[in-house]
Each structure stands twice: as structure tokens, then as C-alpha cells.
Motif scaffolding. Sequence first.
Motif, PDB file in Angstrom:
ATOM      1  N   GLU A  22       0.821  -1.210   0.000  1.00 57.68           N
ATOM      2  CA  GLU A  22       0.000   0.000   0.000  1.00 57.68           C
ATOM      3  C   GLU A  22       0.859   1.265   0.000  1.00 57.68           C
ATOM      4  OE1 GLU A  22      -2.393  -3.351   1.707  1.00 57.68           O
ATOM      5  OE2 GLU A  22      -0.349  -2.605   1.918  1.00 57.68           O
ATOM      6  N   ALA A  23       1.976   1.219   0.721  1.00 60.04           N
ATOM      7  CA  ALA A  23       2.875   2.375   0.747  1.00 60.04           C
ATOM      8  C   ALA A  23       3.422   2.664  -0.645  1.00 60.04           C
ATOM      9  CB  ALA A  23       4.018   2.135   1.729  1.00 60.04           C
ATOM     10  N   PHE A  24       3.829   1.636  -1.358  1.00 56.98           N
ATOM     11  CA  PHE A  24       4.402   1.852  -2.682  1.00 56.98           C
ATOM     12  C   PHE A  24       3.342   2.156  -3.730  1.00 56.98           C
ATOM     13  CE2 PHE A  24       8.069   0.104  -0.590  1.00 56.98           C
ATOM     14  CZ  PHE A  24       9.109   0.811  -1.182  1.00 56.98           C
ATOM     15  N   GLY A  28       4.355   5.466  -5.864  1.00 50.17           N
ATOM     16  CA  GLY A  28       4.349   5.473  -7.317  1.00 50.17           C
ATOM     17  C   GLY A  28       5.662   5.939  -7.909  1.00 50.17           C
ATOM     18  N   ASP A  29       5.576   6.775  -8.953  1.00 44.54           N
ATOM     19  CA  ASP A  29       6.791   7.205  -9.640  1.00 44.54           C
ATOM     20  C   ASP A  29       7.565   8.270  -8.880  1.00 44.54           C
ATOM     21  OD1 ASP A  29       5.092   9.324 -10.104  1.00 44.54           O
ATOM     22  OD2 ASP A  29       4.962   8.983 -12.280  1.00 44.54           O
ATOM     23  N   CYS A  63      10.449  -5.326  -9.095  1.00 44.39           N
ATOM     24  CA  CYS A  63      10.797  -4.518 -10.272  1.00 44.39           C
ATOM     25  C   CYS A  63      10.423  -3.063 -10.143  1.00 44.39           C
ATOM     26  CB  CYS A  63      10.149  -5.119 -11.510  1.00 44.39           C
ATOM     27  SG  CYS A  63       8.338  -5.171 -11.434  1.00 44.39           S
ATOM     28  N   GLY A  64       9.527  -2.712  -9.202  1.00 46.74           N
ATOM     29  CA  GLY A  64       9.116  -1.322  -9.061  1.00 46.74           C
ATOM     30  C   GLY A  64       8.489  -0.797 -10.337  1.00 46.74           C
ATOM     31  N   THR A  65       8.881   0.418 -10.741  1.00 44.07           N
ATOM     32  CA  THR A  65       8.309   1.062 -11.922  1.00 44.07           C
ATOM     33  C   THR A  65       8.888   0.535 -13.231  1.00 44.07           C
ATOM     34  OG1 THR A  65       9.967   2.823 -11.983  1.00 44.07           O
ATOM     35  CG2 THR A  65       8.042   3.185 -10.577  1.00 44.07           C
ATOM     36  N   GLY A  66       9.841  -0.387 -13.133  1.00 42.99           N
ATOM     37  CA  GLY A  66      10.507  -0.881 -14.331  1.00 42.99           C
ATOM     38  C   GLY A  66      11.693  -0.046 -14.761  1.00 42.99           C
ATOM     39  N   LEU A  85       5.066  -6.655  -5.475  1.00 43.77           N
ATOM     40  CA  LEU A  85       3.869  -6.790  -4.640  1.00 43.77           C
ATOM     41  C   LEU A  85       2.877  -5.655  -4.867  1.00 43.77           C
ATOM     42  CD1 LEU A  85       2.649  -8.555  -2.351  1.00 43.77           C
ATOM     43  CD2 LEU A  85       3.844  -7.099  -0.719  1.00 43.77           C
ATOM     44  N   SER A  86       3.364  -4.506  -5.322  1.00 45.79           N
ATOM     45  CA  SER A  86       2.538  -3.314  -5.470  1.00 45.79           C
ATOM     46  C   SER A  86       1.865  -3.279  -6.838  1.00 45.79           C
ATOM     47  CB  SER A  86       3.403  -2.058  -5.287  1.00 45.79           C
ATOM     48  OG  SER A  86       2.735  -0.905  -5.764  1.00 45.79           O
TER      49      SER A  86
END
Length: 226
Positions: A22-24, A28-29, A63-66, A85-86
Motif C-alpha cells: 500500500e505504501a508503494f 508510485g513514480d 521490479c518497481g516502476t521498471g 507486490l505493489s
Amino acid sequence: MSDHAGRPEYGDLQLDRTGQAEAFDVIGDRYDDAFPHKEGQLAAAEWIAGSLDAGSRVLDVGCGTGLPTARQLAEAGLDVVGVDLSGGMIALAKANVPTATFHQADIADLRPGGPLDLGRFDAAVAFFSLLMLPRAEIPVALRMVHDLLVPGGLLALSMVEADVDDYPIPFLGQRIRVSGYLREDLRQVVESAGFEVVDESSYSYAPASTDVQPEEHVFLRCRRID
């Protein structure tokens, strides 16, 4: 259940991801804005790309935002599969790197017999993702990544050097829990998971954010040896 060596597996752990995804989702970016300089990460991914043939499969754990890693590896001609997970991060990654494949999933979902069977990989990267796990889980996650790699497969990972375990910190207006090791302890954990550390580097980093303190980033380049 524990494996044949008596080591814990994911079935032995009680996983607590409360608030992490939820935090991520909220961050976001802004994550990329807060960490604009990623020389160590770029160099480690370049090592992966330069060591593999075109079309080789690479797993991006967390991977996050890629950006920059999934895009960097995909542009090098590799078959990139990212997990995070996000859901918010996965949506950004799909937009940023349309040639890669992304799954919203917990790292534990990749375990043998788990809900997400992605097959084997020639390499994996885990940049600042394992630090989101409690210390009790990190060796289990590393052994799982080891088993997802082909013999001799490569792993590039990074952690913040810190002697903490599942420690809550403020992060870009949210609250997350992080773990870390002193670098010699990190090497021991990685080697115990069946990897040879072939190179180590570190970078002092001051994030572009008022609530994130200067950090020491440790990068390990590793090879599966058993």
C-alpha cells in the motif's frame, strides 16, 4: 516444511506484508524522482546484460516502476519478467517497459509449488527489494531465487548497509519496514544460499528527499555455484 538440510522454507514462515504494498502504491513514480542517480544499479544490470546472450531470461525481483533496470535489460535484447507486490508499481512498469512481462505477486508466490510458476531463468536481479523482507525470510528468498536459476546463473543484488531487522522508517511520506546487514554479514548470507560473490561495490548515496537519510548502497554480483 523444511528442506532436506533442515533449513526453513516458505511453508515454515508467517508472512506479514501489512502496509508494504500500500505504501508503494501511494509512492508510485515519486520513487524514481527521489532516487535519480543509480550508477551502481545501472552498472550491475550492464554486467548482467553483457554476460548473457540475446533472448536470455532475466527475473527482476521487486521490479518497481521498471525503471531503470527492466527497461535497460529489455533494450539489451533480454526476455525480462518482473514481479512486484505493489499493483501501482506494476501498472507503471507495464507502461514504462511494454516489451517486458510483469506480474503483481509476492516473492513467496515464486516458490516451488507456489501459485506463480515462471520456469527457470538465466539471471536474476534484486535491487533494493530484499530489504523489504524480515531477516528470517531473506535467506529463504535467496535460496528460492537460486533454485529458479539455471546452473551457473547470475544474480545481481543491492542492499542498504544497515544492521536492522524489519525496522519501521518514514519513507517518502509513507511508513515501511526494512531490513539490512553489514556487508560482511550480507556476503555470508548470499554465499550460504549457494552463490559465489564475484564482485562487490558500494556507493554513498544521498537521496533527493528530506525524509530519507544518506545511505551506503552495497552491490553484489553473484553466480549460482551448486
